[in-house]
Write a protein that holds these residues in place. Sequence first.
Motif, short mmCIF file in Angstrom:
data_model
loop_
_atom_site.label_atom_id
_atom_site.label_comp_id
_atom_site.label_asym_id
_atom_site.label_seq_id
_atom_site.Cartn_x
_atom_site.Cartn_y
_atom_site.Cartn_z
N LEU A 46 0.83 -1.20 0.00
CA LEU A 46 0.00 0.00 0.00
C LEU A 46 0.87 1.26 0.00
O LEU A 46 0.61 2.20 -0.75
N LEU A 47 1.92 1.26 0.80
CA LEU A 47 2.82 2.42 0.84
C LEU A 47 3.52 2.63 -0.50
O LEU A 47 3.66 3.76 -0.97
N ALA A 52 4.21 5.77 -5.35
CA ALA A 52 4.27 5.84 -6.81
C ALA A 52 3.17 6.75 -7.35
O ALA A 52 3.41 7.56 -8.26
N THR A 53 1.99 6.65 -6.78
CA THR A 53 0.88 7.48 -7.23
C THR A 53 1.14 8.95 -6.93
O THR A 53 0.92 9.82 -7.77
N THR A 54 1.65 9.22 -5.74
CA THR A 54 1.97 10.60 -5.36
C THR A 54 3.05 11.18 -6.26
O THR A 54 2.93 12.31 -6.73
N ALA A 55 4.08 10.39 -6.53
CA ALA A 55 5.16 10.86 -7.40
C ALA A 55 4.62 11.15 -8.80
O ALA A 55 4.96 12.17 -9.41
N PHE A 56 3.79 10.25 -9.29
CA PHE A 56 3.21 10.45 -10.62
C PHE A 56 2.36 11.72 -10.66
O PHE A 56 2.48 12.54 -11.57
N LEU A 57 1.48 11.88 -9.68
CA LEU A 57 0.59 13.05 -9.66
C LEU A 57 1.38 14.35 -9.51
O LEU A 57 1.05 15.36 -10.15
#
Length: 105
Positions: A46-47, A52-57
């Motif tokens: 989950l982390l 990865a999602t935060t970096a992408f966004l």
Amino acid sequence: ALDDSTEAPTRSREENEQEDRAARDEHVQQFEDVPPLPASQSSIQLLRFMQATTAFLDSFAAQVDAKLTSCSDKIDRLEMKVNMLKTKEEKRADEHPRNGTGSGS
């Protein structure tokens, strides 16, 4: 007669809801034999996903912001050029009110 017609759609909606519940229950039963991930493994996955999602966004937002800023700058330059052309045209119109349409005819 009106009560019968209003109850029929209610029954079909209830039947549809029961069918949906049965389908969901069947889907869940397919995974009952699969053991869950250990809590630490789940947390790690989950982390990683969140990172990865935060970096992408963040990267996407920075790219969009840069492109919007670039577009805004280009629009500003175009507006300035259009205003300069309008001013130049107005000066020409003031200097030569009617080009070629004077007393020569």
